[in-house]
Write a protein that holds these residues in place. Sequence first.
Motif, PDB file in Angstrom:
ATOM      1  N   LEU A  22      52.230  40.220  25.801  1.00  0.00           N
ATOM      2  CA  LEU A  22      51.616  38.903  25.838  1.00  0.00           C
ATOM      3  C   LEU A  22      52.094  38.120  24.621  1.00  0.00           C
ATOM      4  O   LEU A  22      52.029  38.625  23.497  1.00  0.00           O
ATOM      5  N   ALA A  23      52.597  36.910  24.854  1.00  0.00           N
ATOM      6  CA  ALA A  23      53.111  36.092  23.756  1.00  0.00           C
ATOM      7  C   ALA A  23      52.678  34.639  23.933  1.00  0.00           C
ATOM      8  O   ALA A  23      52.391  34.184  25.041  1.00  0.00           O
ATOM      9  N   HIS A  24      52.675  33.921  22.822  1.00  0.00           N
ATOM     10  CA  HIS A  24      52.368  32.493  22.765  1.00  0.00           C
ATOM     11  C   HIS A  24      53.688  31.789  22.462  1.00  0.00           C
ATOM     12  O   HIS A  24      54.378  32.156  21.508  1.00  0.00           O
ATOM     13  N   ALA A  25      54.061  30.806  23.272  1.00  0.00           N
ATOM     14  CA  ALA A  25      55.357  30.145  23.132  1.00  0.00           C
ATOM     15  C   ALA A  25      55.197  28.640  22.980  1.00  0.00           C
ATOM     16  O   ALA A  25      54.259  28.049  23.520  1.00  0.00           O
ATOM     17  N   ILE A  26      56.149  28.044  22.247  1.00  0.00           N
ATOM     18  CA  ILE A  26      56.187  26.589  22.075  1.00  0.00           C
ATOM     19  C   ILE A  26      57.622  26.113  22.263  1.00  0.00           C
ATOM     20  O   ILE A  26      58.554  26.698  21.712  1.00  0.00           O
ATOM     21  N   LEU A  39      55.226  21.604  24.138  1.00  0.00           N
ATOM     22  CA  LEU A  39      54.885  22.321  25.364  1.00  0.00           C
ATOM     23  C   LEU A  39      54.484  23.732  24.940  1.00  0.00           C
ATOM     24  O   LEU A  39      55.286  24.471  24.378  1.00  0.00           O
ATOM     25  N   VAL A  40      53.211  24.061  25.152  1.00  0.00           N
ATOM     26  CA  VAL A  40      52.652  25.327  24.672  1.00  0.00           C
ATOM     27  C   VAL A  40      52.211  26.147  25.879  1.00  0.00           C
ATOM     28  O   VAL A  40      51.526  25.630  26.774  1.00  0.00           O
ATOM     29  N   PHE A  41      52.615  27.425  25.896  1.00  0.00           N
ATOM     30  CA  PHE A  41      52.261  28.280  27.022  1.00  0.00           C
ATOM     31  C   PHE A  41      52.161  29.738  26.602  1.00  0.00           C
ATOM     32  O   PHE A  41      52.653  30.141  25.561  1.00  0.00           O
ATOM     33  N   ILE A  42      51.482  30.498  27.429  1.00  0.00           N
ATOM     34  CA  ILE A  42      51.345  31.944  27.266  1.00  0.00           C
ATOM     35  C   ILE A  42      52.356  32.606  28.196  1.00  0.00           C
ATOM     36  O   ILE A  42      52.554  32.159  29.326  1.00  0.00           O
ATOM     37  N   CYS A  43      52.990  33.680  27.716  1.00  0.00           N
ATOM     38  CA  CYS A  43      53.952  34.450  28.507  1.00  0.00           C
ATOM     39  C   CYS A  43      53.428  35.869  28.676  1.00  0.00           C
ATOM     40  O   CYS A  43      53.072  36.514  27.683  1.00  0.00           O
ATOM     41  N   ILE A  44      53.403  36.328  29.894  1.00  0.00           N
ATOM     42  CA  ILE A  44      53.061  37.724  30.180  1.00  0.00           C
ATOM     43  C   ILE A  44      54.279  38.341  30.842  1.00  0.00           C
ATOM     44  O   ILE A  44      54.770  37.824  31.852  1.00  0.00           O
ATOM     45  N   VAL A  45      54.772  39.431  30.270  1.00  0.00           N
ATOM     46  CA  VAL A  45      55.929  40.133  30.824  1.00  0.00           C
ATOM     47  C   VAL A  45      55.466  41.526  31.237  1.00  0.00           C
ATOM     48  O   VAL A  45      54.864  42.256  30.451  1.00  0.00           O
ATOM     49  N   ASP A  46      55.746  41.905  32.488  1.00  0.00           N
ATOM     50  CA  ASP A  46      55.322  43.198  33.027  1.00  0.00           C
ATOM     51  C   ASP A  46      56.440  43.830  33.830  1.00  0.00           C
ATOM     52  O   ASP A  46      56.910  43.223  34.780  1.00  0.00           O
ATOM     53  N   PRO A  47      56.858  45.058  33.423  1.00  0.00           N
ATOM     54  CA  PRO A  47      56.467  45.789  32.229  1.00  0.00           C
ATOM     55  C   PRO A  47      56.859  45.035  30.964  1.00  0.00           C
ATOM     56  O   PRO A  47      57.610  44.067  31.012  1.00  0.00           O
ATOM     57  N   ALA A  48      56.328  45.500  29.836  1.00  0.00           N
ATOM     58  CA  ALA A  48      56.468  44.821  28.556  1.00  0.00           C
ATOM     59  C   ALA A  48      57.903  44.440  28.235  1.00  0.00           C
ATOM     60  O   ALA A  48      58.851  45.165  28.562  1.00  0.00           O
ATOM     61  N   TRP A  49      58.066  43.275  27.570  1.00  0.00           N
ATOM     62  CA  TRP A  49      59.374  42.752  27.202  1.00  0.00           C
ATOM     63  C   TRP A  49      60.127  43.748  26.321  1.00  0.00           C
ATOM     64  O   TRP A  49      59.563  44.352  25.407  1.00  0.00           O
TER      65      TRP A  49
END
Length: 125
Positions: free
Chosen positions: A37-41, A101-111
Amino acid sequence: MLIRKLNACDEFVAGDGTLLRELLHPDKHPLALRYSLAHAIVPVGQTSYPHSLKTSEVYYILSGTGEMHIDDESQRVEPGDTIYIPPDAEQFIYNSGTEPLVFICIVDPAWRQEDETVYGDRPPS
């Protein structure tokens, strides 16, 4: 209990050019997670580098507006939008608004770095 404060997470420039803060990652935290889980801009007028992941990814837009590009499709995105990005899809996001532009990233399986391919330069803004 684990609580991660956004401002306590180091900010860095990710391989796709976004400003990223990694909130949760199973390789870095003692948690039984499959995903990261990450926070991106993406700053105003900027575009992330076209890239793909071998894994699936989900973006959740928190603030700002932009254009999401996945393979040959593009669509306007705004706060409250959830975007599913399938494995191996070429993707990038452009900030077309007047604020970050701010968003949350979910990568599955983990990045993992070896699962990401970045393609050349950013497209023209």
